[in-house]
Scaffold this motif. Structure first.
Motif, PDB file in Angstrom:
ATOM      1  N   GLN A 169       0.825  -1.208   0.000  1.00  0.00           N
ATOM      2  CA  GLN A 169       0.000   0.000   0.000  1.00  0.00           C
ATOM      3  C   GLN A 169       0.858   1.258   0.000  1.00  0.00           C
ATOM      4  O   GLN A 169       2.057   1.218   0.300  1.00  0.00           O
ATOM      5  CB  GLN A 169      -0.940  -0.012   1.214  1.00  0.00           C
ATOM      6  CG  GLN A 169      -1.929  -1.162   1.229  1.00  0.00           C
ATOM      7  CD  GLN A 169      -2.869  -1.151   0.031  1.00  0.00           C
ATOM      8  OE1 GLN A 169      -3.111  -0.100  -0.595  1.00  0.00           O
ATOM      9  NE2 GLN A 169      -3.411  -2.323  -0.312  1.00  0.00           N
ATOM     10  N   PRO A 170       0.276   2.401  -0.386  1.00  0.00           N
ATOM     11  CA  PRO A 170       1.023   3.665  -0.391  1.00  0.00           C
ATOM     12  C   PRO A 170       1.686   3.939   0.955  1.00  0.00           C
ATOM     13  O   PRO A 170       1.090   3.727   2.010  1.00  0.00           O
ATOM     14  CB  PRO A 170      -0.057   4.705  -0.708  1.00  0.00           C
ATOM     15  CG  PRO A 170      -1.090   3.947  -1.488  1.00  0.00           C
ATOM     16  CD  PRO A 170      -1.099   2.570  -0.901  1.00  0.00           C
ATOM     17  N   GLY A 171       2.931   4.367   0.895  1.00  0.00           N
ATOM     18  CA  GLY A 171       3.675   4.658   2.110  1.00  0.00           C
ATOM     19  C   GLY A 171       4.366   3.451   2.717  1.00  0.00           C
ATOM     20  O   GLY A 171       5.089   3.597   3.714  1.00  0.00           O
ATOM     21  N   LYS A 172       4.182   2.274   2.140  1.00  0.00           N
ATOM     22  CA  LYS A 172       4.788   1.041   2.643  1.00  0.00           C
ATOM     23  C   LYS A 172       5.857   0.550   1.668  1.00  0.00           C
ATOM     24  O   LYS A 172       6.029   1.071   0.576  1.00  0.00           O
ATOM     25  CB  LYS A 172       3.725  -0.038   2.845  1.00  0.00           C
ATOM     26  CG  LYS A 172       2.543   0.392   3.709  1.00  0.00           C
ATOM     27  CD  LYS A 172       2.961   0.685   5.131  1.00  0.00           C
ATOM     28  CE  LYS A 172       1.752   1.033   6.004  1.00  0.00           C
ATOM     29  NZ  LYS A 172       2.158   1.328   7.410  1.00  0.00           N
ATOM     30  N   TYR A 173       6.585  -0.494   2.099  1.00  0.00           N
ATOM     31  CA  TYR A 173       7.583  -1.101   1.213  1.00  0.00           C
ATOM     32  C   TYR A 173       7.577  -2.607   1.412  1.00  0.00           C
ATOM     33  O   TYR A 173       7.059  -3.135   2.403  1.00  0.00           O
ATOM     34  CB  TYR A 173       8.986  -0.532   1.475  1.00  0.00           C
ATOM     35  CG  TYR A 173       9.592  -0.920   2.804  1.00  0.00           C
ATOM     36  CD1 TYR A 173      10.259  -2.142   2.973  1.00  0.00           C
ATOM     37  CD2 TYR A 173       9.523  -0.061   3.910  1.00  0.00           C
ATOM     38  CE1 TYR A 173      10.816  -2.496   4.188  1.00  0.00           C
ATOM     39  CE2 TYR A 173      10.073  -0.401   5.129  1.00  0.00           C
ATOM     40  CZ  TYR A 173      10.719  -1.629   5.258  1.00  0.00           C
ATOM     41  OH  TYR A 173      11.264  -1.979   6.473  1.00  0.00           O
ATOM     42  N   LYS A 174       8.166  -3.312   0.455  1.00  0.00           N
ATOM     43  CA  LYS A 174       8.350  -4.753   0.562  1.00  0.00           C
ATOM     44  C   LYS A 174       9.700  -5.130  -0.019  1.00  0.00           C
ATOM     45  O   LYS A 174      10.126  -4.589  -1.044  1.00  0.00           O
ATOM     46  CB  LYS A 174       7.247  -5.519  -0.175  1.00  0.00           C
ATOM     47  CG  LYS A 174       7.455  -7.033  -0.103  1.00  0.00           C
ATOM     48  CD  LYS A 174       6.303  -7.843  -0.649  1.00  0.00           C
ATOM     49  CE  LYS A 174       6.635  -9.337  -0.547  1.00  0.00           C
ATOM     50  NZ  LYS A 174       5.504 -10.205  -0.913  1.00  0.00           N
TER      51      LYS A 174
END
Length: 351
Positions: A169-174
């Motif tokens: 989701q926006p603002g997250k990372y993986k």
């Protein structure tokens, strides 16, 4: 307009892309005939008296257009790892990369056009890594929409394969872990559920090379062009609105069958490449959402096909394994979107 256009740029030392843009087919013709490269400034656009509406073929048409064969060919930048760690006992190494997925204004018409990019580039930077050297790529989502990244052609484990519902989701990372256990020209792209075509069309695609760096491959590598002549060709087609922004018929009649009237190579509309009189390797990726292509040399020159998805031609039933490394002189079909080919282009010895 899609019909009645046939433009050609000529001159010594250039690769000419003679284009006839029809509904289902664009023929790109490359002519190797040249000398050292020179730079040109992108030219201005040509306004047309059209609205943002369908043309007579029933497909969206751009009310503005860019003149072909004015912009110089460029390759995407190579992405360097932010960190490399090696185990002194096992001698195994891991390279860490970081990519920010974000909107970015790019000048095509001397006016900003918004693309969705990897690290500000569309297509994204090319990752080049040695076989059996593991990588971890962190994708940071700075868009307003969820993303999922799929490395096409990788034998990734399920948590890192980028399935459609595995949204960041926006603002997250993986962090995606890739084994890089077989040589090939791969490509990474967005794979978000119900958004794959749209977000790839907006610019979310890039090449990923796994190369054999072992000494036992030296005899094979010596037969291939020097890395300076190993070039990626990422083909896409776009439609532009009168405000210079990308048009995509999302949710409309052409949501799943859009054919753009501007052909881009590495994000550049109809570029030209001045070349030396030598063999080149082109890694051609069809990153269009619908359009197929035919590619051949305008002077009848020979092509040597060296690879296509692990050196097997599973992307097209027209080709067979017997053609690998052999001469291929008739038009070369790139019929499936998301299909990568590696080809040598060689000048006629009699020219």
């Amino acid at each position: 307009k899609r019909q009645g256009i046939n433009a050609e740029y000529g001159g010594p030392g250039s690769i000419n892309m003679v284009w006839s843009s029809f509904i289902l087919l664009t023929i790109c013709i490359f002519q190797v005939n040249g000398q050292a490269a020179s730079l040109f400034i992108p030219n201005s656009y040509i306004p047309m008296q059209l609205d943002d509406c369908d043309d007579e073929n029933g497909f969206p048409a751009s009310p503005i257009t860019l003149p072909p064969f004015v912009n110089v060919f460029e390759t995407p930048p190579k992405l360097n790892p932010t960190l490399s760690v090696c185990n002194s006992t096992t001698k195994k190494c891991i390279d860490y990369f970081e990519i920010r997925v974000k909107p970015q204004d790019i000048l095509l018409f001397n006016t900003p056009t918004e693309f969705w990019t990897y690290n500000g580039y569309s297509p994204g930077p090319t990752i080049k890594i040695c076989k059996n050297r593991q990588s971890v790529v962190r994708f940071i989502n700075e868009l307003s929409s969820g993303i999922s990244v799929h490395l096409h052609g990788s034998s990734s484990l399920p948590p890192y394969d980028g399935w459609a519902d595995d949204l960041t989701q926006p603002g997250k990372y993986k962090d995606y872990v890739y084994p890089n256990n077989r040589v090939g020209t791969l490509w990474y792209h967005d794979h978000a559920v119900h958004q794959t075509a749209f977000q790839a069309y907006k610019g979310l695609a890039g090449q990923y090379w796994v190369v054999d760096c072992s000494t036992c491959s030296d005899s094979f590598n010596q037969k291939l062009p020097h890395p300076n002549y190993d070039l990626e060709f990422i083909i896409s087609d776009k439609v532009f609105k009168s405000n210079f922004q990308l048009l995509y018929d999302k949710g409309g009649d052409h949501d799943d069958n859009l054919y753009g009237d501007h052909i881009l190579i590495n994000g550049i509309p109809w570029p030209y490449l001045q070349v030396e009189k030598r063999v080149y390797r082109f890694r051609i990726l069809n990153a269009s959402v619908s359009r197929p292509y035919l590619v051949h040399l305008s002077n009848g020159g020979k092509m040597y096909i060296v690879a296509s998805k692990w050196r097997t031609f599973i992307c097209s039933n027209v080709l067979s394994n017997s053609l690998i490394g052999k001469v291929y002189s008739r038009p070369f079909p790139i019929s499936d979107t998301g299909c990568a080919y590696s080809i040598h282009f060689k000048k006629h010895t009699s020219s």
